[in-house]
Design an enzyme around this catalytic site. Structure first.
Site, mmCIF file in Angstrom:
data_model
loop_
_atom_site.group_PDB
_atom_site.id
_atom_site.type_symbol
_atom_site.label_atom_id
_atom_site.label_comp_id
_atom_site.label_asym_id
_atom_site.label_seq_id
_atom_site.Cartn_x
_atom_site.Cartn_y
_atom_site.Cartn_z
ATOM 1 N N GLY A 1 0.863 -1.103 0.068
ATOM 2 C CA GLY A 1 -0.094 -0.024 -0.002
ATOM 3 C C GLY A 1 1.048 1.126 -0.192
ATOM 4 N N GLY B 131 -4.070 -13.261 -4.199
ATOM 5 C CA GLY B 131 -3.528 -12.083 -3.970
ATOM 6 C C GLY B 131 -3.038 -12.220 -2.364
ATOM 7 C CD GLU C 122 3.870 -4.560 6.582
ATOM 8 O OE1 GLU C 122 3.351 -4.738 5.650
ATOM 9 O OE2 GLU C 122 4.840 -5.431 7.152
ATOM 10 C CG ASP D 230 -1.539 -4.322 5.934
ATOM 11 O OD1 ASP D 230 -0.590 -4.732 5.574
ATOM 12 O OD2 ASP D 230 -2.089 -3.239 6.036
#
Length: 462
Positions: A119, A156, A179, A187
């Site tokens: 992300g 995915g 993270e 995540d």
């Protein structure tokens, strides 16, 4: 197994090849001139997406063979997933699911630095600094929906690939989940996949953010094949040719055979499993505990893999204490949940952790000041694990994740035959048969798959 919807998954690509692009274009032109063939770009995307130009952040194409393609196209941002990319890819995959001419999906990326950096953390940080919390949550929601959509339809996770039956690593591939270093938690479906790696390897990777390079990505089971980057373009052509010959039916074993043709002989290249042998056993000794304090104590007491234990403890000391304890509980929770429930739990945790400001502090320190973050609380002893459970896991949110696609109820990874044998199985067979017999057993069982012998020897070599 006959594939009727796009389920063959992803090819981890870490480099771009201009010569290969010209070669592929020539092949596309030849096929598109054949009478009765579908056009190079499916009209589904012209009408529904209007995002098929080569400058789009995610380039959507469908080859005349029926091989659907997604190319991540933000190389200057390490192909980090943006709002726009979430929309483009989700719509494409959902449309392809019911498209007769779409037999398989191949995911690649532009640029040499990264396949996908996950992300867009910088965009999230900017939104939080501007107190645009709802928009920040909206981006996480889009990313979670994308991961679920891709994961439940064709594969995915860890970017966009880990659920796929086939995941190709190269010498340029690097896998990491850092993270806990930025006050967050692993995540993008990590809560599903990491507990299902062999032994406690997944927990080790989740907590430490340890980087794995291409060979170890393959040996650990995160990738199913290891191919040199210079051969990726030819592999892509070979997959297109396979799709052209199958008349709408793709068998997983045929796809596997094509990729196997391009796979590297790990023994010949002298590429061992760096986490095998004593390191593998030390990971299981130290990370089998259900509290961070006990893991740290075990690392301090480790008397075999001493340098590894010290390095690992040093890594943990840099992480957010809150993130470490939250990630540990997430690991054990995810081990008992199906894929879609893992995604829902991760989304719930994200909603709650963003409000804690730990993520803002971690990203500020990592991306702006480049200094050590000021964690709050600053030590493990000050973080109450029971409070973590109550605050994050037992507190439902008012806006739970609404997925775009039904599915994702699988609780075990369905494509284990394509990954190398698990370390625990190797040790079990060797204890019953002996070292040499174990090597022969696995070479026969996996049809002499490249890398099997090297992994077995690496695991057994103390």
């Amino acid at each position: 197994m006959t594939i009727k919807s796009p389920q063959i998954g992803a090819h981890i690509r870490t480099s771009n090849d201009k010569i290969a692009t010209r070669r592929l274009l020539a092949l596309k032109n030849r096929l598109s001139e054949t009478p009765g063939r579908i056009p190079t770009t499916s009209k589904v995307y012209d009408s529904k997406l209007n995002k098929t130009d080569d400058n789009a952040e995610a380039v959507i194409r469908q080859h005349p063979s029926g091989l659907s393609k997604i190319r991540l196209n933000r190389p200057t941002k390490l192909n980090a997933i943006s709002f726009n990319m979430c929309d483009i890819i989700s719509q494409a995959v959902l449309a392809w699911e019911n498209l007769e001419t779409s037999k398989a999906i191949l995911i690649t990326s532009e640029g040499r630095q990264a396949f996908c950096a996950g992300g867009d953390i910088r965009a999230l940080m900017d939104l939080e600094q501007q107190d645009r919390h709802e928009e920040c949550i909206a981006l996480f929601q889009k990313h979670s929906r994308l991961t679920h959509t891709v994961g439940s339809i064709m594969g995915g996770g860890v970017g966009l690939t880990i659920s796929a039956p086939f995941r190709v690593a190269t010498e340029n591939t690097i896998h990491a989940m850092p993270e806990t270093m930025i006050g967050h938690f692993p995540d993008a479906s990590a809560s599903f996949w990491m507990p299902r790696l062999d032994g406690f390897l997944g927990l080790y990777l989740m907590l430490t953010g340890r980087r794995l390079r291409g060979p170890d990505v393959y040996y650990s089971g995160i990738a199913t094949h290891y191919v040199q980057s210079k051969d990726l373009a030819e592999l892509e052509v070979a997959l297109e040719e396979l799709a052209s010959k199958t008349n709408g039916v793709l068998e997983l074993h045929d796809i596997n055979a094509v990729i196997d043709r391009f796979s590297v002989d790990m023994e010949e290249k002298e590429l061992p499993f760096s986490l095998g042998g004593n390191i593998w056993q030390a990971i299981n000794r130290c990370f089998q505990h259900n509290t961070i304090e006990n893991i740290v104590a075990a690392l301090k007491e480790e008397n075999v893999a001493v340098s590894w234990a010290k390095e690992t403890n040093d890594l943990l000391s840099k992480m957010s204490p809150t993130s470490l304890k939250l990630s540990l509980q997430l690991y054990y929770a995810g081990a008992n949940l199906c894929f879609v429930d893992c995604m829902r739990l991760e989304y719930q945790l994200t909603n709650l952790t963003l409000a804690s400001k730990e993520f803002a502090e971690g990203t500020r320190a990592a991306l702006i000041t480049k200094t050590a973050p000021n964690w709050n609380p600053p030590t493990l002893e000050q973080v109450d694990a029971n409070e973590i459970k109550k605050r994050f896991f037992d507190t439902p949110i008012s806006n739970p994740l609404q997925t775009l696609h039904e599915g994702g109820n699988f609780i075990e990874y369905p494509h284990t035959p394509f990954i190398l044998p698990r370390c625990s199985e190797i040790l079990d067979v060797a204890n019953r048969m002996g070292h040499d017999e174990a090597v022969k057993y696995f070479m026969d069982k996996y049809n002499e798959k490249k890398g099997v012998k090297t992994k077995v020897v690496s695991v057994l070599n103390k």
